[in-house]
Enzyme design. Structure first.
Site, PDB file in Angstrom:
ATOM      1  N   PRO A  63       0.857  -1.437  -0.034  1.00 25.85           N
ATOM      2  CA  PRO A  63      -0.316  -0.006   0.053  1.00 25.85           C
ATOM      3  C   PRO A  63       0.716   1.427   0.137  1.00 25.85           C
ATOM      4  CG  PRO A  63      -0.347  -1.070   1.968  1.00 25.85           C
ATOM      5  CD  PRO A  63       0.237  -1.817   1.450  1.00 25.85           C
ATOM      6  N   THR A  96       1.306  -6.721 -10.178  1.00 22.88           N
ATOM      7  CA  THR A  96       3.364  -7.355 -10.585  1.00 22.88           C
ATOM      8  C   THR A  96       4.143  -7.588 -11.262  1.00 22.88           C
ATOM      9  OG1 THR A  96       3.048  -6.974  -7.832  1.00 22.88           O
ATOM     10  CG2 THR A  96       5.163  -7.828  -9.060  1.00 22.88           C
ATOM     11  N   ASN A 130       0.356  -4.844 -17.408  1.00 23.54           N
ATOM     12  CA  ASN A 130      -0.266  -3.514 -17.924  1.00 23.54           C
ATOM     13  C   ASN A 130      -1.787  -3.342 -17.871  1.00 23.54           C
ATOM     14  OD1 ASN A 130      -0.313  -0.881 -18.285  1.00 23.54           O
ATOM     15  ND2 ASN A 130       1.719  -0.665 -19.460  1.00 23.54           N
ATOM     16  N   HIS A 150      11.274   3.327 -18.779  1.00 23.75           N
ATOM     17  CA  HIS A 150      10.444   3.199 -17.213  1.00 23.75           C
ATOM     18  C   HIS A 150      11.611   4.231 -16.764  1.00 23.75           C
ATOM     19  CE1 HIS A 150       8.287  -0.104 -18.947  1.00 23.75           C
ATOM     20  NE2 HIS A 150       7.113   0.326 -17.942  1.00 23.75           N
ATOM     21  N   LYS A 166      12.527   0.995 -11.049  1.00 20.77           N
ATOM     22  CA  LYS A 166      12.168  -0.443 -11.493  1.00 20.77           C
ATOM     23  C   LYS A 166      13.231  -1.409 -11.170  1.00 20.77           C
ATOM     24  CE  LYS A 166       9.725  -2.786 -15.493  1.00 20.77           C
ATOM     25  NZ  LYS A 166       8.532  -2.463 -14.578  1.00 20.77           N
TER      26      LYS A 166
HETATM   27  N1  LIG Z   1       0.261  -4.228 -13.847  1.00 19.22           N
HETATM   28  C1  LIG Z   1       0.597  -2.301 -14.331  1.00 19.22           C
HETATM   29  O1  LIG Z   1      -0.294  -2.207 -14.525  1.00 19.22           O
HETATM   30  C2  LIG Z   1       1.545  -1.439 -13.460  1.00 19.22           C
HETATM   31  C3  LIG Z   1       2.496  -2.667 -12.473  1.00 19.22           C
HETATM   32  N2  LIG Z   1       3.624  -1.818 -11.931  1.00 19.22           N
HETATM   33  C4  LIG Z   1       4.406  -3.423 -11.585  1.00 19.22           C
HETATM   34  O2  LIG Z   1       3.765  -2.838 -10.204  1.00 19.22           O
HETATM   35  C5  LIG Z   1       4.739  -3.276  -9.350  1.00 19.22           C
HETATM   36  C6  LIG Z   1       4.809  -2.232  -8.306  1.00 19.22           C
HETATM   37  O3  LIG Z   1       5.618  -1.022  -8.717  1.00 19.22           O
HETATM   38  P1  LIG Z   1       5.330   0.539  -8.055  1.00 19.22           P
HETATM   39  O4  LIG Z   1       4.745   0.757  -7.010  1.00 19.22           O
HETATM   40  O5  LIG Z   1       6.247   1.337  -8.488  1.00 19.22           O
HETATM   41  O6  LIG Z   1       7.127  -0.618  -7.052  1.00 19.22           O
HETATM   42  P2  LIG Z   1       7.170   0.343  -5.566  1.00 19.22           P
HETATM   43  O7  LIG Z   1       8.457  -0.064  -5.085  1.00 19.22           O
HETATM   44  O8  LIG Z   1       6.854   1.807  -5.431  1.00 19.22           O
HETATM   45  O9  LIG Z   1       5.754  -0.647  -4.153  1.00 19.22           O
HETATM   46  C7  LIG Z   1       5.998  -1.746  -3.709  1.00 19.22           C
HETATM   47  C8  LIG Z   1       5.779  -1.780  -2.484  1.00 19.22           C
HETATM   48  O10 LIG Z   1       5.608  -2.892  -1.947  1.00 19.22           O
HETATM   49  C9  LIG Z   1       6.611  -2.738  -0.883  1.00 19.22           C
HETATM   50  N3  LIG Z   1       6.663  -4.365  -0.562  1.00 19.22           N
HETATM   51  C10 LIG Z   1       7.848  -4.922  -0.308  1.00 19.22           C
HETATM   52  N4  LIG Z   1       7.472  -6.141  -0.631  1.00 19.22           N
HETATM   53  C11 LIG Z   1       7.253  -6.236   0.208  1.00 19.22           C
HETATM   54  C12 LIG Z   1       5.914  -7.335   0.891  1.00 19.22           C
HETATM   55  N5  LIG Z   1       6.526  -8.907   1.989  1.00 19.22           N
HETATM   56  N6  LIG Z   1       4.311  -7.673   1.947  1.00 19.22           N
HETATM   57  C13 LIG Z   1       3.982  -6.196   1.896  1.00 19.22           C
HETATM   58  N7  LIG Z   1       4.401  -5.064   0.631  1.00 19.22           N
HETATM   59  C14 LIG Z   1       5.750  -5.224   0.423  1.00 19.22           C
HETATM   60  C15 LIG Z   1       7.591  -1.417  -0.928  1.00 19.22           C
HETATM   61  O11 LIG Z   1       8.238  -1.154   0.586  1.00 19.22           O
HETATM   62  P3  LIG Z   1       9.167  -0.918   0.907  1.00 19.22           P
HETATM   63  O12 LIG Z   1       9.599   0.112  -0.019  1.00 19.22           O
HETATM   64  O13 LIG Z   1       9.183  -0.606   2.119  1.00 19.22           O
HETATM   65  O14 LIG Z   1      10.402  -2.090   0.535  1.00 19.22           O
HETATM   66  C16 LIG Z   1       6.975  -0.727  -1.923  1.00 19.22           C
HETATM   67  O15 LIG Z   1       5.645   0.148  -0.872  1.00 19.22           O
HETATM   68  C17 LIG Z   1       5.909  -3.825 -10.049  1.00 19.22           C
HETATM   69  O16 LIG Z   1       5.854  -5.369 -10.452  1.00 19.22           O
HETATM   70  C18 LIG Z   1       6.424  -3.268 -10.886  1.00 19.22           C
HETATM   71  O17 LIG Z   1       6.488  -3.672 -12.051  1.00 19.22           O
HETATM   72  C19 LIG Z   1       3.796  -1.067 -12.336  1.00 19.22           C
HETATM   73  C20 LIG Z   1       2.887  -0.327 -12.783  1.00 19.22           C
HETATM   74  C21 LIG Z   1       1.850  -0.206 -13.569  1.00 19.22           C
HETATM   75  O1  LIG Z   2       7.012  -0.407 -12.498  1.00 27.07           O
HETATM   76  C1  LIG Z   2       6.496   0.272 -13.570  1.00 27.07           C
HETATM   77  O2  LIG Z   2       6.521   0.929 -13.249  1.00 27.07           O
HETATM   78  C2  LIG Z   2       5.553  -0.669 -14.555  1.00 27.07           C
HETATM   79  N1  LIG Z   2       5.459  -1.623 -14.327  1.00 27.07           N
HETATM   80  C3  LIG Z   2       5.275  -2.783 -15.530  1.00 27.07           C
HETATM   81  C4  LIG Z   2       5.704  -3.820 -16.359  1.00 27.07           C
HETATM   82  O3  LIG Z   2       6.290  -3.605 -16.050  1.00 27.07           O
HETATM   83  O4  LIG Z   2       5.168  -3.533 -17.672  1.00 27.07           O
HETATM   84  C5  LIG Z   2       3.517  -1.911 -16.200  1.00 27.07           C
HETATM   85  C6  LIG Z   2       3.798  -0.140 -16.296  1.00 27.07           C
HETATM   86  O5  LIG Z   2       4.374  -0.233 -17.774  1.00 27.07           O
HETATM   87  C7  LIG Z   2       4.875   0.486 -15.377  1.00 27.07           C
END
Ligand SMILES: NC(=O)C1=CN([C@@H]2O[C@H](COP(=O)(O)OP(=O)(O)OC[C@H]3O[C@@H](n4cnc5c(N)ncnc54)[C@H](OP(=O)(O)O)[C@@H]3O)[C@@H](O)[C@H]2O)C=CC1
Ligand SMILES: O=C(O)C1=N[C@H](C(=O)O)C[C@H](O)C1
Length: 268
Positions: free
Chosen positions: A12, A102, A129, A157, A161
């Site tokens: 979150p 993720t 995505n 990106h 990332k």
């Molecule tokens: N499908 C889509 O459209 C999109 C997918 N993504 C993907 O989503 C994922 C998250 O991206 P993003 O939000 O940018 O990354 P962030 O690093 O901002 O967020 C990830 C969060 O997960 C937390 N976390 C890590 N380990 C745990 C755990 N064991 N339990 C609970 N929380 C945990 C982290 O905490 P802490 O920092 O304290 O370790 C952090 O707050 C990535 O894999 C990204 O590629 C991103 C954008 C779009």
């Molecule tokens: O980590 C990101 O930011 C994103 N991750 C996803 C990916 O790996 O494709 C989706 C989007 O591109 C943003």
């Protein structure tokens, strides 16, 4: 008894997770039951910076404990690949439907989740995505690949990332390779004088990953043939761009008893 979809969000405090909290909190038919954060055990979400207005949402560090204590329908996971895989499997074991944004899952991870969905007769959505424009970019690229055999993918990106290539780039390559005759891009005798210069190789198609501060999520799919090129490009300028897809996925997963990989498979 109300008809709200009862949701747990993992990650979150993250860039995506914090947007998902906002989405769930402002959607009438969604209810945020709890969050999973590997820090802040025993605290409430409202104790954390940026969430003071969100009441009655406990933080769990352990998903299993959370699932045993709450009666939830859907887990939204936005964490890291290893954590996301563990969360998706655990949720299915407890008959909770995962919606996973993720990225970084391997083909064997996806196969394992598919098997588990069959075994449990439950829905699960893995969406590399959630942005509708990105899904269209992938679909348009798949159409173009029927006519253009020569293609390279450039994904760009932010520099925080963790995974490369992006989940979107991998999914795009998979969708293209379903219709494209396998072909090694470039000159048959080409040599890299600097390792990695030609990017990653996916059935002969190359994927280039750019990481820079200032970027959010962007991708170009470049096609070339005699005397012409075609570029299909999508840009996400903020994480709000992904939230309508998250909403659709949560609504859809409630009606599914199968495994879905990619939002294109559930959009009407
Ligand atoms: N499908 C889509 O459209 C999109 C997918 N993504 C993907 O989503 C994922 C998250 O991206 P993003 O939000 O940018 O990354 P962030 O690093 O901002 O967020 C990830 C969060 O997960 C937390 N976390 C890590 N380990 C745990 C755990 N064991 N339990 C609970 N929380 C945990 C982290 O905490 P802490 O920092 O304290 O370790 C952090 O707050 C990535 O894999 C990204 O590629 C991103 C954008 C779009
Ligand atoms: O980590 C990101 O930011 C994103 N991750 C996803 C990916 O790996 O494709 C989706 C989007 O591109 C943003």
């Amino acid at each position: 008894m109300d008809n709200k979809v009862k949701i747990i969000i993992a990650g979150p405090r993250g860039r995506m997770g914090s947007e998902a909290v906002k989405l769930v909190n402002t959607t009438e038919h969604f209810e945020l039951l709890a969050v999973i954060d590997h820090k802040h055990e025993g605290q409430m979400l409202s104790d954390l910076e940026g969430f003071h207005h969100i009441n009655n949402v406990p933080i769990y560090t352990d998903l299993e404990k959370c699932l045993q204590s709450t009666n939830s329908d859907v887990l939204i996971d936005l964490t890291t690949p290893e954590v996301g895989m563990y969360h998706a499997k655990t949720a299915l074991h407890y008959h909770v439907r995962p919606v996973v944004g993720t990225t970084g899952f391997t083909p064997s991870d996806l196969a394992e989740l598919e098997r588990l969905c069959q075994e449990k007769n439950l829905g699960c959505i893995i969406a590399p995505n959630f942005a509708i424009g990105a899904v269209l970019m992938m679909k348009f690229s798949q159409i173009a690949a029927q006519y253009f055999n020569d293609v390279e993918i450039i994904e760009m990106h932010h520099d925080q990332k963790l995974d490369a290539p992006s989940g979107t780039a991998v999914k795009t390559a998979e969708m293209i390779s379903a219709v494209r005759e396998s072909k090694k891009q470039g000159h048959p005798n080409e040599k890299e004088t600097l390792a990695g210069a030609r990017g990653a190789d996916y059935t002969g198609m190359h994927i280039h990953s750019v990481r820079l501060p200032g970027l959010v999520a962007h991708q170009q799919v470049l096609f070339g043939s005699e005397g012409q090129t075609l570029t299909i490009r999508h840009d996400s300028y903020n994480r709000g761009s992904f939230m309508s897809g998250v909403k659709v996925a949560v609504e859809k997963v409630m009606k599914l008893n199968t495994f879905v990989y990619g939002l294109e498979n559930i959009l009407e």
